[in-house]
Design a protein around this motif. Structure first.
Motif, short mmCIF file in Angstrom:
data_model
loop_
_atom_site.label_atom_id
_atom_site.label_comp_id
_atom_site.label_asym_id
_atom_site.label_seq_id
_atom_site.Cartn_x
_atom_site.Cartn_y
_atom_site.Cartn_z
N ILE A 137 0.84 -1.20 0.00
CA ILE A 137 0.00 0.00 0.00
C ILE A 137 0.88 1.25 0.00
O ILE A 137 0.63 2.20 -0.75
CB ILE A 137 -0.97 -0.01 1.21
CG1 ILE A 137 -2.02 -1.11 1.02
CG2 ILE A 137 -1.63 1.34 1.41
CD1 ILE A 137 -2.82 -1.43 2.26
N LYS A 138 1.92 1.23 0.85
CA LYS A 138 2.82 2.38 0.94
C LYS A 138 3.52 2.63 -0.40
O LYS A 138 3.58 3.76 -0.89
CB LYS A 138 3.85 2.12 2.04
CG LYS A 138 4.80 3.26 2.31
CD LYS A 138 5.75 2.88 3.43
CE LYS A 138 6.81 3.94 3.60
NZ LYS A 138 7.79 3.56 4.62
N ASN A 139 4.04 1.57 -1.01
CA ASN A 139 4.74 1.69 -2.30
C ASN A 139 3.79 2.14 -3.41
O ASN A 139 4.16 2.93 -4.27
CB ASN A 139 5.42 0.38 -2.68
CG ASN A 139 6.59 0.06 -1.79
OD1 ASN A 139 7.16 0.95 -1.15
ND2 ASN A 139 6.97 -1.20 -1.72
N THR A 140 2.57 1.63 -3.37
CA THR A 140 1.57 2.02 -4.37
C THR A 140 1.24 3.50 -4.22
O THR A 140 1.11 4.23 -5.21
CB THR A 140 0.29 1.17 -4.23
OG1 THR A 140 0.65 -0.20 -4.37
CG2 THR A 140 -0.73 1.52 -5.29
N ALA A 141 1.12 3.96 -2.97
CA ALA A 141 0.83 5.38 -2.72
C ALA A 141 1.96 6.27 -3.24
O ALA A 141 1.72 7.31 -3.85
CB ALA A 141 0.60 5.61 -1.23
N VAL A 142 3.21 5.84 -3.01
CA VAL A 142 4.37 6.61 -3.50
C VAL A 142 4.35 6.66 -5.03
O VAL A 142 4.56 7.73 -5.63
CB VAL A 142 5.70 6.00 -2.99
CG1 VAL A 142 6.90 6.61 -3.70
CG2 VAL A 142 5.81 6.18 -1.48
N LEU A 143 4.08 5.52 -5.66
CA LEU A 143 4.01 5.49 -7.13
C LEU A 143 2.90 6.41 -7.65
O LEU A 143 3.08 7.13 -8.63
CB LEU A 143 3.75 4.06 -7.63
CG LEU A 143 4.94 3.11 -7.60
CD1 LEU A 143 4.49 1.69 -7.89
CD2 LEU A 143 5.99 3.54 -8.62
N MET A 162 -7.41 13.57 -15.53
CA MET A 162 -6.45 12.65 -14.94
C MET A 162 -6.99 11.23 -14.83
O MET A 162 -6.26 10.27 -15.03
CB MET A 162 -6.04 13.13 -13.54
CG MET A 162 -5.04 14.26 -13.54
SD MET A 162 -4.52 14.63 -11.86
CE MET A 162 -5.70 15.90 -11.44
N TYR A 163 -8.26 11.11 -14.51
CA TYR A 163 -8.88 9.82 -14.22
C TYR A 163 -8.61 8.75 -15.28
O TYR A 163 -8.15 7.65 -14.94
CB TYR A 163 -10.39 10.01 -13.98
CG TYR A 163 -11.14 8.70 -13.91
CD1 TYR A 163 -10.98 7.86 -12.81
CD2 TYR A 163 -12.00 8.31 -14.92
CE1 TYR A 163 -11.66 6.66 -12.74
CE2 TYR A 163 -12.69 7.12 -14.86
CZ TYR A 163 -12.51 6.28 -13.76
OH TYR A 163 -13.18 5.10 -13.70
N PRO A 164 -8.84 9.00 -16.58
CA PRO A 164 -8.61 7.93 -17.56
C PRO A 164 -7.14 7.51 -17.67
O PRO A 164 -6.84 6.40 -18.08
CB PRO A 164 -9.07 8.53 -18.89
CG PRO A 164 -9.79 9.79 -18.58
CD PRO A 164 -9.36 10.21 -17.22
N LEU A 165 -6.23 8.39 -17.27
CA LEU A 165 -4.80 8.09 -17.39
C LEU A 165 -4.24 7.37 -16.17
O LEU A 165 -3.16 6.78 -16.22
CB LEU A 165 -4.02 9.39 -17.60
CG LEU A 165 -4.45 10.25 -18.81
CD1 LEU A 165 -3.78 11.60 -18.76
CD2 LEU A 165 -4.12 9.53 -20.11
N MET A 166 -4.99 7.40 -15.06
CA MET A 166 -4.47 6.88 -13.79
C MET A 166 -4.81 5.42 -13.52
O MET A 166 -4.04 4.71 -12.90
CB MET A 166 -5.00 7.73 -12.63
CG MET A 166 -4.61 9.19 -12.67
SD MET A 166 -2.86 9.45 -12.43
CE MET A 166 -2.65 8.87 -10.78
N GLY A 167 -5.99 5.00 -13.90
CA GLY A 167 -6.39 3.62 -13.62
C GLY A 167 -6.84 3.38 -12.19
O GLY A 167 -6.90 2.24 -11.73
N VAL A 168 -7.10 4.45 -11.45
CA VAL A 168 -7.64 4.34 -10.09
C VAL A 168 -8.85 5.26 -9.96
O VAL A 168 -9.06 6.13 -10.81
CB VAL A 168 -6.58 4.68 -9.00
CG1 VAL A 168 -5.45 3.67 -9.00
CG2 VAL A 168 -6.04 6.07 -9.18
N SER A 169 -9.61 5.08 -8.91
CA SER A 169 -10.83 5.88 -8.75
C SER A 169 -10.51 7.36 -8.51
O SER A 169 -9.43 7.70 -8.01
CB SER A 169 -11.65 5.35 -7.56
OG SER A 169 -11.00 5.64 -6.35
#
Length: 199
Positions: A137-143, A162-169
């Protein structure tokens, strides 16, 4: 196995049990194959003799599939019974015969020590999984933070851009943007988010 032979084995110390084995997951074929593989592994154990088995087809339960098998097994002794419980983790077990079991002191001590070892190993595994999950989770947040900064360095953007480029909600993007704004790395002007240049 005929009744007479079964009675002879039980009088020699064998234990007749019935166990329910259950596999939950998806897809349906994987669940059914896993259950069959589980039964195959039981048949490979020398101390076990399968007397009877019945496998149910996997049924859908919400988002997952569940399949179970009922097996009747002759196990060599109490140690074998405990090994069956630990190694194959039946959801339930019933001792059919003999009606009375004599449990020797050293067998019970061995069982309790084995139980403790397995519980400690499970606890260690849970702690390691928790630590690994927190690191993930920590590494994903940093990324995610770095990706947002790089993305906004190319040009100011709205959340919808940003949303379509990020792949997260969008909720997760907003949370990260909020942290970046508190840290003075990003600012918001109207609907646009911009990187604050380093001085």
């Amino acid at each position: 196995m005929d009744k007479r032979r079964l009675e002879e084995k039980i009088s020699d110390g064998y234990i007749q049990i019935r166990g329910i084995l259950e596999v939950v997951g998806r897809p349906k074929k994987h669940v059914q194959d896993s259950l069959k593989n589980h039964l195959k592994k039981i048949k490979e154990v020398k101390e076990f003799e399968i007397l009877n088995e019945h496998i149910e087809t996997a049924e859908k339960q919400e988002d997952l599939f569940s399949a179970f098998a009922e097996v009747e097994i002759l196990v060599k002794n109490m140690d074998s019974l405990l090994s069956f419980c630990f190694d194959f983790m039946p959801s339930s077990i019933e001792i059919i015969a003999p009606e009375t079991l004599i449990l020797k002191n050293h067998t019970l001590i061995g069982f309790l020590n084995d139980l403790q070892i397995r519980m400690h190993a499970m606890n260690t595994g849970i702690l390691q999984a928790k630590e690994s999950s927190l690191n993930y989770i920590k590494n994903t947040a940093v990324l995610l933070r770095n990706f947002i900064v790089v993305l906004l360095s190319s040009r100011p953007m709205t959340l919808d851009e940003m949303y379509p480029l990020m792949g997260v909600s969008t909720k997760n993007i907003e949370q990260v943007l909020s942290v970046l704004m508190k840290e003075g790395k990003v600012k918001k002007e109207g609907d646009l988010y911009k990187v604050i240049p380093k001085k």
